[in-house]
Scaffold this active site. Sequence first.
Site: not given
Ligand code: PLP
Length: 408
Positions: A21, A187, A215, A243, A246, A361
């Site tokens: 990465r 996402s 998201h 979260t 974001k 992914t």
């Molecule tokens: N849940 C989902 C569906 C996510 O896509 C992400 C992060 O991309 C998280 C949880 C984790 O969130 P955080 O970035 O606040 O750790």
Amino acid sequence: MTYDHFFAEALMRLHEERRYRVSAEMERLAGRCPSAIWHSSQGSKPVVMWCSTDYLGMSRHPKVVAAMMVTAINTGVGAGGTRNFAGTNRPLVELECGLADLHGKAAALVFTSGYVSNQSAISTIARLIPDCLILTDAFNHDSLNEGIRQSGAEKQIWHHNDVAHLERLLAAAPNRPKLIVFESLYSMDGDIAPIAVICDLAERYGAMTYCDESHAVGMYGPRGAGVAAREGVMHRIDVIEGTLGKAFGCIGGYIAGTHNLIDAVRSQAPGFIFTSALPPPICAAAIAAIQHLKESEKEREQQQKCVARVKAFLSAAGLPLMATATHIVPVTVDDSAKCRLAGELLLRDYGIYVQPVEFPTMAKGSGRLYITPTSLHTDDMVVALADALVDVWKRLELPLRLQMRAAA
Ligand code: PLP
């Protein structure tokens, strides 16, 4: 005995499998968001970011920045330790009240990230329910999967968004407690879960529901409470996870649910108990962002407008967009090497930062460019993005849909 070669070998394997990465070094510019300065071995140059999840630009909103600065001056930067030892700082209490109110739940609990909230909450909840069977969507995020793994509970995976399959699994386990774990908005494919049907099934088969709205919070529904709120089913979900990193533009994660559930997780989750609390200035910033987005539709409307414009321009240019009903705009590239190269060319030659996503992914050999329009991208930026993508497609001899249609 020497050890470093283990790590060198691991890195070599990653390079061989093309899984190493790389993340570009970006200096985001609050006053000119979504512009940034890209620092590389070739020097520094201005770029426009098209892959940030600061979807509504709240990380630089004057109210959010001011709340953070004032609180830092008044209370200092750090939380001063874990909540067990150092107590719960006042802004954290206010933040949890604001989150419980956002989701119409009795209580909320804040963790240091969305990842930690899923990992800690699910592992704890499932451990507290004897003989719990977890039913998990095949496309669930790693943080949900890690929480499930750490719970030690039996799990069954239902095909992505396939409620008929979910029902078969629920019906096959009639006499035991069940926890359904899913996301409201995925996402990677930009699609939405059939939340109302999942709630119907949970009620019919006596299961609990845990929904990750990472998201979607700030972005959808009245007051930005998420997709479940938009669809009028938020009150039917037992645990909502979100979260602060974001759309709310800060960092941290949370769950919202009943008093007993929140209190039990608070008292038993190692990922909550044995780590320093979210610092007061971050809590204050998050409170300001959440409060602003409860009252203002402007950012959501601007972002949706930008999403529609990006989708219209890119598809008019013949670029292979995946159709999504959300703000996520994936462009498919059926060649992972060219996908990676497209990302490099866009950044180097056009000053456009879009993240290429490949294996693991994606399936081996394929790739996608993930474009995340924000409320702050201008019309000119959208035109520049479409022009640059078309140019890159031509340089890499990737097929445009217009050409494919003309050749057919
Ligand atoms: N849940 C989902 C569906 C996510 O896509 C992400 C992060 O991309 C998280 C949880 C984790 O969130 P955080 O970035 O606040 O750790």
